[in-house]
Design an enzyme around this catalytic site. Sequence first.
Site, short mmCIF file in Angstrom:
data_model
loop_
_atom_site.label_atom_id
_atom_site.label_comp_id
_atom_site.label_asym_id
_atom_site.label_seq_id
_atom_site.Cartn_x
_atom_site.Cartn_y
_atom_site.Cartn_z
N VAL A 1 0.75 -1.05 0.06
CA VAL A 1 -0.12 -0.16 0.00
C VAL A 1 0.90 1.20 -0.04
CG1 VAL A 1 -1.90 -1.01 1.02
CG2 VAL A 1 -0.23 0.00 2.63
N SER A 2 0.40 2.31 -0.68
CA SER A 2 1.37 3.59 -0.92
C SER A 2 0.96 4.60 0.26
CB SER A 2 1.18 4.20 -2.39
OG SER A 2 -0.13 4.11 -2.46
N THR A 3 -0.17 4.34 0.88
CA THR A 3 -0.35 5.46 2.01
C THR A 3 -0.79 4.52 3.19
OG1 THR A 3 -2.74 5.76 1.46
CG2 THR A 3 -1.18 7.08 0.32
#
Length: 183
Positions: free
Chosen positions: A9-11
């Site tokens: 996941v990027s956030t």
Amino acid sequence: MRLFGYARVSTSQQSLDIQVRALKDAGVKANRIFTDKASGSSSDRKGLDLLRMKVEEGDVILVKKLDRLGRDTADMIQLIKEFDAQGVSIRFIDDGISTDGEMGKMVVTILSAVAQAERQRILERTNEGRQEAMAKGVVFGRKRKIDRDAVLNMWQQGLGASHISKTMNIARSTVYKVINESN
């Protein structure tokens, strides 16, 4: 052939749960699923680094979606090529894409072309933005050093702050700051 899974996941607001569940449903054992959260840089991807160390020729890595493997297209292509060189294939569950076989090689070739186009587009946008900013008077680079002695000499000669600021090409408030710091 061993199955491995990778989820990213990027956030910090996003959840890995959906990706991990999909990997388990596809037959990946829990101890072979590697994850990364909110990674802004490649040096922060401990899950991916562990996965790189574990896989061997003939293994298959499952990833839920194409965009979950890398931060951008170029990063993803680099990872696909790296794993391909090890004899490890990657399958993207939701996208129905696999890097093994001739079709897989074609997909990698197409993605490489897309990555190159993306890099070129980013470079063009960056240059356009830089030119636009320069046209608006934005100065790039490190702040230049203020010649404090010259400012003080001019002040002692009786020149006003406005004159000094124009001559030295600095803000009038900077002139006052230099004067106040010297007292």
